[in-house]
Write a protein that holds these residues in place. Structure first.
Motif, short mmCIF file in Angstrom:
data_model
loop_
_atom_site.label_atom_id
_atom_site.label_comp_id
_atom_site.label_asym_id
_atom_site.label_seq_id
_atom_site.Cartn_x
_atom_site.Cartn_y
_atom_site.Cartn_z
N LYS A 130 0.78 -1.15 -0.03
CA LYS A 130 -0.02 0.06 -0.02
C LYS A 130 0.96 1.10 0.11
N PRO A 131 0.99 1.89 -1.05
CA PRO A 131 1.94 3.24 -1.22
C PRO A 131 1.44 4.34 -0.08
N CYS A 132 2.32 5.06 0.08
CA CYS A 132 1.99 6.48 0.83
C CYS A 132 0.64 6.94 0.62
N GLY A 133 0.01 7.13 1.57
CA GLY A 133 -1.32 8.01 1.26
C GLY A 133 -1.32 9.47 1.41
N GLY A 134 -0.05 10.05 1.51
CA GLY A 134 0.19 11.50 1.62
C GLY A 134 -0.55 12.08 0.42
N GLY A 135 -1.34 13.15 0.44
CA GLY A 135 -2.22 13.78 -0.47
C GLY A 135 -3.07 13.12 -1.29
N ILE A 136 -3.55 11.86 -0.65
CA ILE A 136 -4.60 11.19 -1.18
C ILE A 136 -5.67 10.75 -0.15
N SER A 137 -5.28 10.12 1.02
CA SER A 137 -5.95 9.82 2.16
C SER A 137 -5.64 11.08 3.46
N TYR A 138 -4.46 11.43 3.36
CA TYR A 138 -4.26 12.58 4.35
C TYR A 138 -3.32 13.53 3.84
N MET A 139 -3.38 14.78 4.61
CA MET A 139 -2.59 15.70 4.10
C MET A 139 -2.11 16.41 5.25
N LEU A 145 -1.74 20.32 6.93
CA LEU A 145 -1.93 21.72 6.99
C LEU A 145 -0.82 22.42 7.87
N ASP A 146 0.07 23.19 7.45
CA ASP A 146 0.86 23.85 8.08
C ASP A 146 0.61 24.98 8.74
N TYR A 147 1.58 25.40 9.73
CA TYR A 147 1.24 26.54 10.49
C TYR A 147 1.00 28.02 10.06
N ASP A 148 1.32 27.98 9.03
CA ASP A 148 1.13 29.13 7.92
C ASP A 148 -0.04 29.05 6.96
N GLY A 149 -0.62 27.86 7.08
CA GLY A 149 -1.81 27.67 6.29
C GLY A 149 -1.49 27.04 4.93
N THR A 150 -0.11 26.76 4.64
CA THR A 150 0.09 25.91 3.57
C THR A 150 -0.03 24.44 3.62
N LEU A 151 -0.52 23.78 2.59
CA LEU A 151 -1.06 22.26 2.45
C LEU A 151 0.25 21.68 1.77
N TYR A 152 0.63 20.73 2.66
CA TYR A 152 1.38 19.72 2.05
C TYR A 152 0.90 17.96 2.04
N PRO A 153 1.29 17.36 0.94
CA PRO A 153 1.00 15.95 1.27
C PRO A 153 1.29 15.29 2.35
N CYS A 154 2.36 15.40 3.05
CA CYS A 154 2.75 15.16 4.55
C CYS A 154 3.85 15.77 4.94
N PRO A 155 4.36 15.52 6.17
CA PRO A 155 5.21 16.52 7.06
C PRO A 155 6.53 16.27 6.39
N CYS A 189 7.10 15.72 2.92
CA CYS A 189 7.23 16.01 1.33
C CYS A 189 6.66 17.41 1.27
N LYS A 190 7.41 18.48 1.10
CA LYS A 190 7.33 19.77 1.11
C LYS A 190 6.91 20.40 -0.54
N VAL A 191 5.88 19.65 -1.07
CA VAL A 191 5.23 20.12 -2.28
C VAL A 191 4.02 20.70 -2.08
N LYS A 192 4.00 21.79 -2.10
CA LYS A 192 2.61 22.62 -1.81
C LYS A 192 1.35 22.21 -2.86
N MET A 193 0.46 22.07 -1.99
CA MET A 193 -0.88 21.55 -2.66
C MET A 193 -1.73 22.52 -2.77
N PRO A 194 -2.74 22.62 -3.65
CA PRO A 194 -3.98 23.42 -3.85
C PRO A 194 -4.87 23.34 -2.31
N GLU A 195 -5.51 24.26 -2.14
CA GLU A 195 -6.43 24.19 -0.74
C GLU A 195 -7.30 23.27 -0.44
N VAL A 196 -8.14 23.14 -1.72
CA VAL A 196 -9.17 21.94 -1.78
C VAL A 196 -8.73 21.13 -3.08
N PRO A 197 -7.86 20.14 -3.06
CA PRO A 197 -7.68 19.43 -3.97
C PRO A 197 -8.41 18.88 -4.78
#
Length: 350
Positions: free
Chosen positions: A311-320, A322-332, A334-342
């Motif tokens: 089962k591959p990592c669920g970062g960005g699929i089953s969990y994400m 939300l960082d302290y400044d409001g930025t969304l990342y797939p996981c703690p 993987c620092k690839v920014k994601m759209p607010e509601v993907p």
């Protein structure tokens, strides 16, 4: 519990047979992931049943939301919904410790950016989309204690809620406040069974003391406790993980979660990531304690990376995250920014 999930599917798909097929798929995926073995234990706490720290305890509104989203991930019903089940929220970058392996070293001790109301506004969007589990982290989430209580209270009626914490300063009074506010579980960091070694790793002479105090205090008020462990290569090779599990058994903690060291933060560009033999050893330990009945009175030992092939990592699929400044990342990690509601989540390759 399975009937509960099936009934969620009936309401979601408006067809009992379709619901049956999707739930069968869900169960089949889980059985394949764990190698068609049978878990030997679950836990009852505060009137609810749990078997790990990654699925909300049953019965609960959080369980219903979580598994409705899980079903949606397997068989979507329309284009406007997605199967996000879990949201990690780094509510602060403040922390009383200076940990050797800190993955947030680049932003640690930064000032808080979002107000409590701003966090709640963002979290609301995901809860309305079906997120059933909220995990508050940092930094150290206890460093923003009053806001943490406010957020817990806000989402108590609808979500399963955890904190990832060092336990530092978690007194009985604070444990009682957290429980009343809506805390269901706490994963406390412990990286060595030897007090001095753990304290050195965490950069504080009081860290081990507060881990044990936090465990006792949270257990007393009825919060499910797990221990997050990030073992180094040397610690694994010395048999330290097995010694730590023995200590956890004495503390009557039901879950140990083994994490991989990652070459980020303070470990950036360092040779810290586990070799294949280390991963195989941790997977063997996990299987031993989870599936062999002779270890029934020991804690469940989770090693999520051990199931990465199935089962591959669920970062960005089953969990994400939300960082302290409001930025969304797939996981703690993987620092690839994601759209607010993907609309189309991207698999985390970290």
């Amino acid at each position: 519990m399975v009937i509960n999930i099936w009934w969620l599917g009936v309401k979601l798909y408006r067809n009992p047979l379709t619901a049956f097929k999707v739930v069968k798929h869900l169960i089949s995926d889980f059985q394949e992931m764990i190698g068609n073995k049978k878990l030997v234990r679950a836990f009852k706490i505060d009137g609810r049943y749990a078997w790990d720290m990654f699925n909300p305890a049953w019965p609960s509104p959080g369980f219903n939301s979580f598994f409705q989203s899980h079903l949606q991930e397997i068989k979507p019903t329309n284009q406007n919904q997605f199967g996000l089940r879990r949201l990690l929220i780094a509510i602060t970058k403040r922390c009383p410790l200076a940990c050797e392996h800190c993955s947030e070293a680049g932003t640690l001790y930064n000032n808080d950016v979002l107000s409590c109301d701003e966090f709640i506004s963002r979290i609301d969007k995901y809860v309305s989309q079906g997120v059933g589990q909220l995990i508050y982290s940092g930094g150290e989430p206890l460093s923003r204690f009053d806001d943490l209580l406010t957020m817990l209270s806000r989402f108590k009626p609808s979500c399963d809620q955890w904190i990832y914490t060092s336990g530092f300063g978690l007194t009985l009074e604070k444990a009682q406040q957290l429980k009343r506010a809506g805390l269901n579980g706490a994963a406390i960091s412990l990286d060595n069974h030897l007090e001095k070694s753990h304290n050195t790793f965490r950069g504080s002479s009081k860290s081990f003391f507060w881990v044990h105090e936090a465990v006792k205090n949270l257990q007393e008020v009825g919060v499910l406790v797990a221990l997050n462990v990030c073992p180094t290569k040397a610690y694994i090779e010395s048999g330290g993980v097995e010694e730590l599990i023995e200590l956890v058994k004495k503390w009557n903690v039901p879950i140990v979660n083994l994490l991989e060291p990652r070459a980020v933060g303070n470990y950036q560009d360092k040779d810290v990531e586990l070799d294949i033999q280390h991963k195989e050893h941790l997977k063997k330990i996990s299987d031993q304690f989870n599936f062999e009945r002779e270890f029934l009175d020991y804690p469940t030992v989770l090693f999520p990376a051990g199931y990465r092939k199935a089962k591959p990592c669920g970062g960005g699929i089953s969990y994400m995250l939300l960082d302290y400044d409001g930025t969304l990342y797939p996981c703690p990690f993987c620092k690839v920014k994601m759209p607010e509601v993907p609309k189309q989540a991207a698999l985390c390759e970290a």
